[in-house]
Design an enzyme around this catalytic site. Sequence first.
Site, short mmCIF file in Angstrom:
data_model
loop_
_atom_site.label_atom_id
_atom_site.label_comp_id
_atom_site.label_asym_id
_atom_site.label_seq_id
_atom_site.Cartn_x
_atom_site.Cartn_y
_atom_site.Cartn_z
N GLY A 160 0.84 -1.19 0.00
CA GLY A 160 0.00 0.00 0.00
C GLY A 160 0.88 1.24 0.00
N ILE A 162 2.44 2.86 2.47
CA ILE A 162 3.68 2.75 3.24
C ILE A 162 4.63 1.75 2.58
CG2 ILE A 162 4.68 2.09 5.47
CD1 ILE A 162 2.05 3.08 6.77
N ARG A 182 -2.50 -8.03 -2.15
CA ARG A 182 -3.78 -8.55 -2.67
C ARG A 182 -3.91 -8.24 -4.15
NH1 ARG A 182 -8.11 -5.88 1.19
NH2 ARG A 182 -6.57 -4.22 0.96
N ILE A 242 6.43 -3.63 10.78
CA ILE A 242 6.02 -2.25 11.08
C ILE A 242 4.52 -2.10 10.90
CG2 ILE A 242 8.25 -1.18 10.58
CD1 ILE A 242 7.13 -0.42 7.79
N ARG A 244 1.21 -4.39 12.52
CA ARG A 244 0.56 -4.57 13.81
C ARG A 244 1.08 -5.86 14.44
NH1 ARG A 244 -0.61 0.05 13.75
NH2 ARG A 244 -2.64 1.04 14.08
N GLU A 273 1.22 -4.38 23.89
CA GLU A 273 2.22 -3.32 23.91
C GLU A 273 2.08 -2.53 25.20
OE1 GLU A 273 2.53 -2.56 19.07
OE2 GLU A 273 1.50 -1.09 20.33
N HIS A 292 6.57 1.01 19.25
CA HIS A 292 5.52 1.44 18.31
C HIS A 292 5.67 2.93 17.99
CE1 HIS A 292 1.15 0.51 16.86
NE2 HIS A 292 1.80 1.29 16.01
N ILE A 293 6.80 3.25 17.34
CA ILE A 293 7.13 4.65 17.06
C ILE A 293 7.14 4.97 15.57
CG2 ILE A 293 8.40 5.06 19.21
CD1 ILE A 293 11.01 4.46 17.64
N GLY A 294 6.41 4.16 14.79
CA GLY A 294 6.40 4.37 13.35
C GLY A 294 6.08 5.79 12.93
#
Length: 327
Positions: A160, A162, A182, A242, A244, A273, A292-294
């Site tokens: 997608g 990202i 997909r 990166i 979930r 988390e 979780h600092i994306g």
Amino acid sequence: MEEQELPYVLIDTIGGTHGVYEDHVEFLKKHFTLITTKEFLENKNHLSEKIKAIYMWWYKPAANQELLHSLPNLKVIANSGAGVDHLDLKLISSFGVKVANTPFAVSSATADLGMVLMLASARRLVEGCQIAVSPNTEHFAADWLGDEVTGATLGIIGMGTIGYMVAKRAKAFEMKILYHNRNQRKEEEERAVGAIYCKKIEDLLQQSDFVMLVVNLTPQTDKLFGKKELELMKPSATLINISRGPVVDQDALVEALQNGVIKAAALDVTYPEPLPRHHPLLKLKNIIITPHIGSATTSSRRLMMQNMVESILAALNGFPIPNEVIP
């Protein structure tokens, strides 16, 4: 002429670890009357019919059935970030409420972090830093080696926004880029980054030196990556997540890292988390875990806030909602 009252918007709180950022408040107050959850609960009878939108910053306020019932004039929930797996979209829709997220605000920062994790894992950056600063270090070993990213094969699962931004960055490292999605990207998009489509995930896993997960969490992607997929990877390969935490079967990952099924892993996401402090993943040397600092950059979070404001204003004024999430 009397000033028009600003729309009432429910937030969780201001400041603290999960509240609306204090330096965002001035901008928000130009557009809305902000009502904290505490204020709402203390003045429910007066405020219930006034609140038209929920500004959901880091999963709060939680849009459960009780809250939705108590806000009869609610029009929209603006959610920070791209993921909406914490929202019951069908429930929200049944109340006639729209949902918007901020996928484009987080794309660049998250793609950057994917590259950071790949590079840090390949060059054993965390371990190297620990050696460099340790009081017990007397010399640097000449045989302490990592792997090169340049020229290696990167397999991206989820192409997608990202995923495609990761591919753009990987191209600059002269990587061979494979991807599984997909839907296949347009030929010109593939050509722009030199990406090759793998219809079967197995083909990607068997060839890649680095496998990066960049999918949304859905019932279809829950534990998408388990024992079978890990065993298809090269023993010299690294898994990067990166997306979930629940996309990866963590028990299977622990086993794979302990037994040399894969070389290493680098995770920005886990479940839960944070992980319990006794979790076996935290005891392994061949893993990097970040909190979780994306999207955790100043500019990304400000853009996220601005996108949320745009979505709320559009919904309240009867315009198409940018980044509306369709259930």
